[in-house]
Design an enzyme around this catalytic site. Structure first.
Site, short mmCIF file in Angstrom:
data_model
loop_
_atom_site.label_atom_id
_atom_site.label_comp_id
_atom_site.label_asym_id
_atom_site.label_seq_id
_atom_site.Cartn_x
_atom_site.Cartn_y
_atom_site.Cartn_z
N ASP A 180 -21.86 -6.20 10.17
CA ASP A 180 -22.26 -7.59 9.99
C ASP A 180 -22.53 -7.78 8.48
O ASP A 180 -22.61 -6.80 7.73
CB ASP A 180 -23.52 -7.82 10.83
CG ASP A 180 -24.18 -9.13 10.52
OD1 ASP A 180 -23.54 -10.16 10.75
OD2 ASP A 180 -25.32 -9.12 10.02
N ASP A 201 -24.55 -10.96 6.56
CA ASP A 201 -25.88 -11.51 6.23
C ASP A 201 -26.96 -10.79 7.03
O ASP A 201 -26.86 -10.68 8.26
CB ASP A 201 -25.95 -13.01 6.56
CG ASP A 201 -24.88 -13.82 5.87
OD1 ASP A 201 -25.21 -14.57 4.95
OD2 ASP A 201 -23.69 -13.70 6.26
N ASP A 243 -27.87 -6.89 12.36
CA ASP A 243 -29.30 -7.22 12.39
C ASP A 243 -29.65 -8.24 13.47
O ASP A 243 -30.82 -8.53 13.68
CB ASP A 243 -29.72 -7.83 11.04
CG ASP A 243 -29.05 -9.17 10.79
OD1 ASP A 243 -27.82 -9.26 10.95
OD2 ASP A 243 -29.76 -10.15 10.46
O1 LIG Z 1 -24.08 -16.95 8.53
C1 LIG Z 1 -24.55 -16.70 9.67
O2 LIG Z 1 -24.92 -17.55 10.47
C2 LIG Z 1 -24.70 -15.27 10.08
O3 LIG Z 1 -23.96 -14.39 9.34
P1 LIG Z 1 -23.82 -12.88 9.84
O4 LIG Z 1 -23.01 -12.92 11.10
O5 LIG Z 1 -23.14 -12.19 8.69
O6 LIG Z 1 -25.20 -12.36 10.05
MG LIG Z 2 -26.54 -10.86 10.35
#
Ligand SMILES: O=C(O)COP(=O)(O)O
Ligand SMILES: [Mg+2]
Length: 223
Positions: A12, A14, A176
């Site tokens: 993942d 963010d 996360d």
């Molecule tokens: O931008 C988002 O809503 C989440 O991003 P992610 O899947 O990288 O955690």
């Molecule tokens: Mg994330």
């Protein structure tokens, strides 16, 4: 437990590799102040993250407008304005979590293949990878608009496994958010839940990832 039999690690983005909440908050608040709406503090933006840009903007607007009526036309205009703000400044205060670079280096030396699956719009991924100088570690990446389905649907993970020609039992998702763990479970892949990111203020362990890890550097002990 170790995962030395795995071949593909799906990260993942963010809340896992990068703490992007400062720049997401900046773009949200630039948009809100443009419409004379109250700004939202960074700690209140974090739990809005996880289901992509449209949902982030919708949650922030609803919060700031105290659930007052929001027309579709206003939302679309505000969303476009937000995207413009984030496109201008996607990586000013965004930073890599501790030990990310050395751990990616370790995993690359062990010849794991690594890719990114994020619910962030595709166009923002590469500029951030470039700016933080970690692009070289990843074979490919997909964003929320790369396929019709997003995490927690299994489709993005299965697409990446298929694309890399690696069977699902040799893949593992590292994330996360419950969206990462549920997507892995839907794709019948193992998963590693990280405790430090953004998970709607819920415990990642409650979603039963294969294992829970507090620090990115711990990956060096299990791969
Ligand atoms: O931008 C988002 O809503 C989440 O991003 P992610 O899947 O990288 O955690
Ligand atoms: Mg994330």
């Amino acid at each position: 437990m170790n995962f030395k039999n795995k071949e593909l690690i799906i990260f993942d983005f963010d809340g896992t590799l990068i703490n992007s909440v400062p720049d997401l908050t900046l773009a949200i608040n630039t948009m809100l102040s443009h419409y004379q709406l109250p700004e939202v503090p960074v700690e209140e933006v974090a739990p809005f993250i996880g289901n992509g840009a449209r949902t982030l903007v919708k949650r922030a607007l609803k919060h700031s407008m105290k659930d007052a009526e929001m027309s579709d036309g206003f939302f679309e205009e505000a969303f476009a304005f937000y995207l413009k703000c984030y496109r201008e400044v996607p990586c000013k205060d965004t930073y890599l979590y501790p030990s990310v670079v050395e751990t990616l280096q370790y995993l690359a030396e062990k010849e794991y293949k690594m890719v990114i699956c994020t619910n962030k719009p595709y166009a923002f991924i590469e500029p951030i990878l470039d700016q933080l100088d970690i692009k070289q570690f990843f074979k490919t990446w997909i964003g929320e608009d790369s396929l019709p389905e997003t995490k927690p649907n299994a489709a993005p993970l299965l697409h990446l496994a298929n694309n890399m020609n690696i069977s699902t039992e040799k893949c593992i998702m590292v994330g996360d958010s419950k969206n990462d763990i549920l997507a892995a479970q839907n794709a019948e892949m193992d998963s590693i839940g990280l405790t430090y990111g953004y998970n709607y203020n819920e415990h990642i362990a409650d979603y039963n990832p294969t294992i829970v890890v507090d620090d990115f550097a711990e990956l060096q002990n299990i791969f």
